[in-house]
Design a protein around this motif. Structure first.
Motif, PDB file in Angstrom:
ATOM      1  N   GLU A   1       0.788  -1.215   0.037  1.00  0.00           N
ATOM      2  CA  GLU A   1      -0.140   0.023   0.156  1.00  0.00           C
ATOM      3  C   GLU A   1       0.949   1.051   0.063  1.00  0.00           C
ATOM      4  OE1 GLU A   1      -3.261   0.352   2.922  1.00  0.00           O
ATOM      5  OE2 GLU A   1      -3.801  -1.717   2.528  1.00  0.00           O
ATOM      6  N   VAL A   2       1.965   1.268   0.928  1.00  0.00           N
ATOM      7  CA  VAL A   2       2.716   2.246   0.818  1.00  0.00           C
ATOM      8  C   VAL A   2       3.607   2.516  -0.341  1.00  0.00           C
ATOM      9  CG1 VAL A   2       4.687   3.421   2.091  1.00  0.00           C
ATOM     10  CG2 VAL A   2       3.073   2.170   3.452  1.00  0.00           C
TER      11      VAL A   2
ATOM     12  N   THR B   1       5.957   7.930  -5.330  1.00  0.00           N
ATOM     13  CA  THR B   1       6.459   7.922  -6.712  1.00  0.00           C
ATOM     14  C   THR B   1       7.929   7.920  -6.330  1.00  0.00           C
ATOM     15  OG1 THR B   1       6.670  10.501  -6.749  1.00  0.00           O
ATOM     16  CG2 THR B   1       4.825   9.481  -7.461  1.00  0.00           C
ATOM     17  N   VAL B   2       8.561   7.527  -7.370  1.00  0.00           N
ATOM     18  CA  VAL B   2      10.218   7.503  -7.289  1.00  0.00           C
ATOM     19  C   VAL B   2      10.535   8.650  -6.946  1.00  0.00           C
ATOM     20  CG1 VAL B   2      12.208   6.945  -8.873  1.00  0.00           C
ATOM     21  CG2 VAL B   2      10.162   5.671  -8.991  1.00  0.00           C
ATOM     22  N   SER B   3      10.195  10.005  -7.631  1.00  0.00           N
ATOM     23  CA  SER B   3      10.877  11.174  -7.349  1.00  0.00           C
ATOM     24  C   SER B   3      10.790  11.589  -5.765  1.00  0.00           C
ATOM     25  CB  SER B   3      10.130  12.455  -8.217  1.00  0.00           C
ATOM     26  OG  SER B   3       8.929  12.332  -7.804  1.00  0.00           O
ATOM     27  N   GLU B   4       9.864  11.104  -5.230  1.00  0.00           N
ATOM     28  CA  GLU B   4       9.668  11.313  -3.629  1.00  0.00           C
ATOM     29  C   GLU B   4      10.751  10.638  -2.891  1.00  0.00           C
ATOM     30  OE1 GLU B   4       5.194  12.109  -2.753  1.00  0.00           O
ATOM     31  OE2 GLU B   4       5.271  10.041  -3.709  1.00  0.00           O
TER      32      GLU B   4
END
Length: 88
Positions: free
Chosen positions: A19-20, A25-28
């Motif tokens: 879920e997490v 996103t990858v950028s986060e």
């Protein structure tokens, strides 16, 4: 799927954290610090960067800044093990 960590795994409970992972996103989560090396730099520079950053892979760029490959710690280890000078 995997409820217990496996040796060498990221030790993530796949089912519990799905879920997490679906919400990010990858950028986060990516590192913003850029540790790139020029393809013309000595291999010794790469070993210094690996030691300092604890990364296992480094993007390699040419003079134009274009990605030309990925250098891994395993690449360096392979070259060191193949070098006859290391047998002395």
């Amino acid at each position: 799927m995997w409820d217990t960590p496996r040796e060498g795994s990221l030790q993530i409970s796949w089912v519990r954290n799905m879920e997490v992972l679906d919400t990010l996103t990858v950028s986060e989560v990516m590192q913003l610090e850029r540790n790139t090396l020029l393809d013309s730099e000595p291999l010794a520079v790469a070993t210094e960067v690996f030691a300092r950053t604890h990364h296992h892979r480094l993007p390699i760029v040419n003079e134009s800044g274009e990605l030309v490959g990925i250098l891994t710690v395993q690449d360096v280890e392979r070259v060191q093990s193949e070098d006859p000078a290391n047998d002395r």
